[in-house]
Design a protein around this motif. Sequence first.
Motif, short mmCIF file in Angstrom:
data_model
loop_
_atom_site.label_atom_id
_atom_site.label_comp_id
_atom_site.label_asym_id
_atom_site.label_seq_id
_atom_site.Cartn_x
_atom_site.Cartn_y
_atom_site.Cartn_z
N LEU A 42 0.81 -1.22 0.00
CA LEU A 42 0.00 0.00 0.00
C LEU A 42 0.84 1.26 0.00
O LEU A 42 0.44 2.28 -0.58
N ILE A 43 2.01 1.22 0.60
CA ILE A 43 2.88 2.39 0.62
C ILE A 43 3.29 2.79 -0.80
O ILE A 43 3.60 3.94 -1.07
N HIS A 44 3.24 1.87 -1.74
CA HIS A 44 3.64 2.12 -3.12
C HIS A 44 2.46 2.44 -4.03
O HIS A 44 2.67 2.79 -5.20
N MET A 45 1.24 2.34 -3.53
CA MET A 45 0.04 2.60 -4.34
C MET A 45 -0.26 4.10 -4.37
O MET A 45 0.14 4.85 -3.49
N HIS A 46 -1.00 4.51 -5.39
CA HIS A 46 -1.29 5.93 -5.56
C HIS A 46 -2.34 6.42 -4.57
O HIS A 46 -3.25 5.67 -4.19
N ASP A 47 -2.18 7.67 -4.15
CA ASP A 47 -3.17 8.30 -3.30
C ASP A 47 -4.50 8.36 -4.05
O ASP A 47 -4.53 8.55 -5.26
N GLY A 48 -5.58 8.19 -3.31
CA GLY A 48 -6.91 8.21 -3.91
C GLY A 48 -7.46 6.83 -4.22
O GLY A 48 -8.62 6.70 -4.57
N LEU A 49 -6.61 5.80 -4.08
CA LEU A 49 -7.06 4.43 -4.31
C LEU A 49 -8.14 4.08 -3.30
O LEU A 49 -7.99 4.31 -2.11
N SER A 50 -9.24 3.52 -3.77
CA SER A 50 -10.34 3.12 -2.90
C SER A 50 -10.24 1.63 -2.61
O SER A 50 -10.10 0.83 -3.54
N LEU A 51 -10.28 1.29 -1.33
CA LEU A 51 -10.17 -0.11 -0.91
C LEU A 51 -11.31 -0.43 0.05
O LEU A 51 -11.70 0.42 0.86
N THR A 52 -11.83 -1.65 -0.03
CA THR A 52 -12.82 -2.07 0.96
C THR A 52 -12.09 -2.54 2.22
O THR A 52 -10.90 -2.88 2.18
N LEU A 53 -12.81 -2.59 3.32
CA LEU A 53 -12.22 -3.13 4.54
C LEU A 53 -11.83 -4.58 4.34
O LEU A 53 -10.84 -5.05 4.90
N ASP A 54 -12.58 -5.29 3.52
CA ASP A 54 -12.23 -6.67 3.19
C ASP A 54 -10.88 -6.73 2.47
O ASP A 54 -10.04 -7.56 2.78
N ASP A 55 -10.66 -5.82 1.50
CA ASP A 55 -9.38 -5.74 0.80
C ASP A 55 -8.24 -5.47 1.77
O ASP A 55 -7.18 -6.09 1.72
N VAL A 56 -8.47 -4.50 2.65
CA VAL A 56 -7.44 -4.09 3.60
C VAL A 56 -7.10 -5.25 4.54
O VAL A 56 -5.92 -5.53 4.80
N CYS A 57 -8.12 -5.96 5.01
CA CYS A 57 -7.89 -7.11 5.89
C CYS A 57 -7.11 -8.20 5.15
O CYS A 57 -6.18 -8.79 5.71
N PHE A 58 -7.46 -8.43 3.91
CA PHE A 58 -6.74 -9.44 3.12
C PHE A 58 -5.26 -9.08 3.00
O PHE A 58 -4.39 -9.94 3.18
N LEU A 59 -4.96 -7.82 2.72
CA LEU A 59 -3.56 -7.40 2.61
C LEU A 59 -2.83 -7.52 3.94
O LEU A 59 -1.66 -7.93 3.97
N MET A 60 -3.51 -7.18 5.01
CA MET A 60 -2.88 -7.29 6.33
C MET A 60 -2.53 -8.75 6.63
O MET A 60 -1.44 -9.05 7.11
#
Length: 79
Positions: A42-60
């Motif tokens: 995520l630190i390398h992704m562009h600002d403004g990217l929309s993510l669901t909480l499900d997406d965020v949990c998956f990445l974590m």
Amino acid sequence: MTDPIKIAIMVELYRQVDAGRLRLDQTITLGPDNKAAGSGVLIHMHDGLSLTLDDVCFLMMSISDNSATDILLATLGRP
């Protein structure tokens, strides 16, 4: 191996979803204020990217993304 704190964060996310306080399809917008140094993409992704909480949990959980962890902590609130 996944950090035990990240498992606890995931459990709390699902508790709050079950209680109706949050939804897994709820979105957050990535910005400079919610990017954390360390592991993850995520630190390398562009600002403004929309993510669901499900997406965020998956990445974590899948790649131990520190930004995802911090986003969930901010969303869930600290005790």
